[in-house]
Design an enzyme around this catalytic site. Structure first.
Site, mmCIF file in Angstrom:
data_model
loop_
_atom_site.group_PDB
_atom_site.id
_atom_site.type_symbol
_atom_site.label_atom_id
_atom_site.label_comp_id
_atom_site.label_asym_id
_atom_site.label_seq_id
_atom_site.Cartn_x
_atom_site.Cartn_y
_atom_site.Cartn_z
ATOM 1 C CD GLN A 140 -12.999 -1.812 -0.573
ATOM 2 O OE1 GLN A 140 -12.249 -1.735 0.401
ATOM 3 N NE2 GLN A 140 -14.225 -2.307 -0.478
ATOM 4 N NE ARG A 159 -10.370 -5.022 0.673
ATOM 5 C CZ ARG A 159 -9.575 -4.060 1.167
ATOM 6 N NH1 ARG A 159 -10.114 -3.048 1.805
ATOM 7 N NH2 ARG A 159 -8.263 -4.085 0.999
ATOM 8 C CG HIS A 183 -8.453 0.187 -2.771
ATOM 9 N ND1 HIS A 183 -7.677 -0.899 -2.431
ATOM 10 C CD2 HIS A 183 -9.076 0.575 -1.612
ATOM 11 C CE1 HIS A 183 -7.837 -1.154 -1.147
ATOM 12 N NE2 HIS A 183 -8.664 -0.284 -0.627
ATOM 13 C CG ASP A 241 -13.344 6.616 -1.104
ATOM 14 O OD1 ASP A 241 -13.375 6.417 0.139
ATOM 15 O OD2 ASP A 241 -12.290 6.557 -1.764
ATOM 16 C CB CYS A 293 -14.009 1.308 0.082
ATOM 17 S SG CYS A 293 -13.355 2.979 0.248
ATOM 18 N NE ARG A 344 -3.848 0.624 1.929
ATOM 19 C CZ ARG A 344 -5.073 0.712 2.461
ATOM 20 N NH1 ARG A 344 -5.282 1.433 3.534
ATOM 21 N NH2 ARG A 344 -6.091 0.080 1.910
HETATM 22 N N1 NVA Z 1 -9.783 6.896 -1.291
HETATM 23 C C1 NVA Z 1 -9.427 6.423 0.026
HETATM 24 C C2 NVA Z 1 -9.684 4.963 0.155
HETATM 25 C C3 NVA Z 1 -9.372 4.389 1.507
HETATM 26 C C4 NVA Z 1 -9.604 2.918 1.587
HETATM 27 C C5 NVA Z 1 -7.967 6.743 0.289
HETATM 28 O O1 NVA Z 1 -7.135 6.547 -0.602
HETATM 29 O O2 NVA Z 1 -7.647 7.199 1.397
HETATM 30 N N1 CP Z 2 -11.172 0.033 2.545
HETATM 31 C C1 CP Z 2 -9.906 -0.082 2.963
HETATM 32 O O1 CP Z 2 -8.973 -0.311 2.201
HETATM 33 O O2 CP Z 2 -9.761 0.058 4.312
HETATM 34 P P1 CP Z 2 -8.404 0.250 5.111
HETATM 35 O O3 CP Z 2 -7.831 1.580 4.706
HETATM 36 O O4 CP Z 2 -8.805 0.209 6.544
HETATM 37 O O5 CP Z 2 -7.453 -0.862 4.748
#
Ligand code: NVA
Ligand code: CP
Length: 306
Positions: A132, A288, A129, A220, A260, A102
């Site tokens: 997800q 997930r 993502h 989101d 998500c 990540r």
């Molecule tokens: N768009 C959000 C998704 C988190 C799972 C982010 O990147 O923070």
């Molecule tokens: N939706 C998602 O990826 O959650 P986290 O940021 O908690 O991993």
């Protein structure tokens, strides 16, 4: 399948296979049946951003598959001190069986795949993502019995989630309608991908227009990880891009709501809409685990004997 870097790389058949495999994984858990397809294998999980769901689902998933997961925080490893990705990739390839990462830039993920010799899984970048969205596709298919012909609507920021939802749902034969402010549209590469689907993709600045006839509405956060300093500007830009009862009334009866998570009640979604669709949203969160186990098995298992 060698890596899982972004849905743009996957064929429709590969996505179908992953969804079927995820359903099998879920069944194994429900039946309490041992499914150690990754026995003796170790997954390194590199986190350069925070996570609740991604970390827990990968770590638990690896354990259920008979393997081990190693949490590697960028801050507490040499990654945070600037060790080149090319070197991290080669070192980790000598010790691990797979890497989930990540991070911020998609090119980091692509570089790990280029320089390493083990499977790489994208656990979120600024671009996309994909894990997800595999869980999202699984959830919608479970609830609606199909994906083809449905209308998926997304309201809000044209961010990593929007990018993956557009690609995933179009590849699975759904119609996609998106409402984003002009300055916050999805990635250019994703928009050019949509040109392969004439008549199936609509992008507008009007949430009401996008929500019309939706079978499922996603949203989101307005400010993603790494955009904390833009919070105030974004709050202003996204005012009106909220899933609330009024917007939901424009959609098909029985329209699903997905998020998500984490969610910001009162911003991109109202508390009442969130709570009245909580079962669907937490099904999505649970999936997930099942979807990612399918991805890990697809890229890391030696034998395809499930
Ligand atoms: N768009 C959000 C998704 C988190 C799972 C982010 O990147 O923070
Ligand atoms: N939706 C998602 O990826 O959650 P986290 O940021 O908690 O991993």
């Amino acid at each position: 399948m060698k890596h899982f870097l972004k849905l743009l790389d996957c064929t429709t058949e590969e996505i179908y296979e992953l969804l079927d495999l995820a359903a099998t994984m879920k069944q194994y858990v429900k039946e309490g049946k041992e499914h150690h397809f990754l026995k003796g294998k170790t997954l390194g999980m590199i986190f350069e951003k925070s996570s609740t769901r991604t970390r827990i689902s990968f770590e638990t998933g690896m354990y259920q598959l008979g393997g081990h997961a190693l949490f590697i925080s960028a801050r507490d490893s040499q990654i945070g001190r600037g060790e080149p990705t090319q070197d991290t990739a080669r070192v980790m390839s000598r010790m691990l069986d797979g890497i989930m990462i990540r991070t911020f830039e998609q090119k980091e993920v692509e570089m790990l795949a280029e320089y390493g010799s083990i499977p790489i899984i994208n656990g979120l970048t600024d671009l996309c993502h994909p894990c997800q969205v595999m869980a999202d596709l699984l959830t919608i298919r479970e609830h609606k019995g199909k994906l083809e012909g449905l209308t998926m609507c997304y309201i809000g920021d044209g961010n990593n989630m929007a990018n993956s939802l557009i690609v995933g749902f179009l590849k699975m034969g759904a119609h996609v309608s998106i409402a984003c402010p002009k300055a916050y549209q999805p990635d250019a590469q994703v928009l050019s991908f949509t040109e392969q689907y004439p008549g199936k993709f609509v992008m507008t600045e009007s949430p009401e227009e996008a929500a019309k006839d939706a079978d499922v509405i996603f949203t989101d956060v307005w400010a993603s990880m790494g955009q904390e300093e833009e919070k105030a500007v974004r709050e202003k830009a996204f005012r009106g891009y909220q899933i609330n009862a009024e917007l939901l009334a424009k959609a098909h009866l029985g329209c699903m709501v997905q998020h998500c998570l984490p969610a910001h009640r009162g911003e991109e979604i109202t508390a009442d809409v969130f709570e009245s669709h909580a079962d669907q949203i937490f099904d999505e969160a649970e999936n997930r685990l099942h979807a990612q186990k399918a991805v890990m098995v697809a890229v890391m298992a030696d034998k395809k004997d499930w």
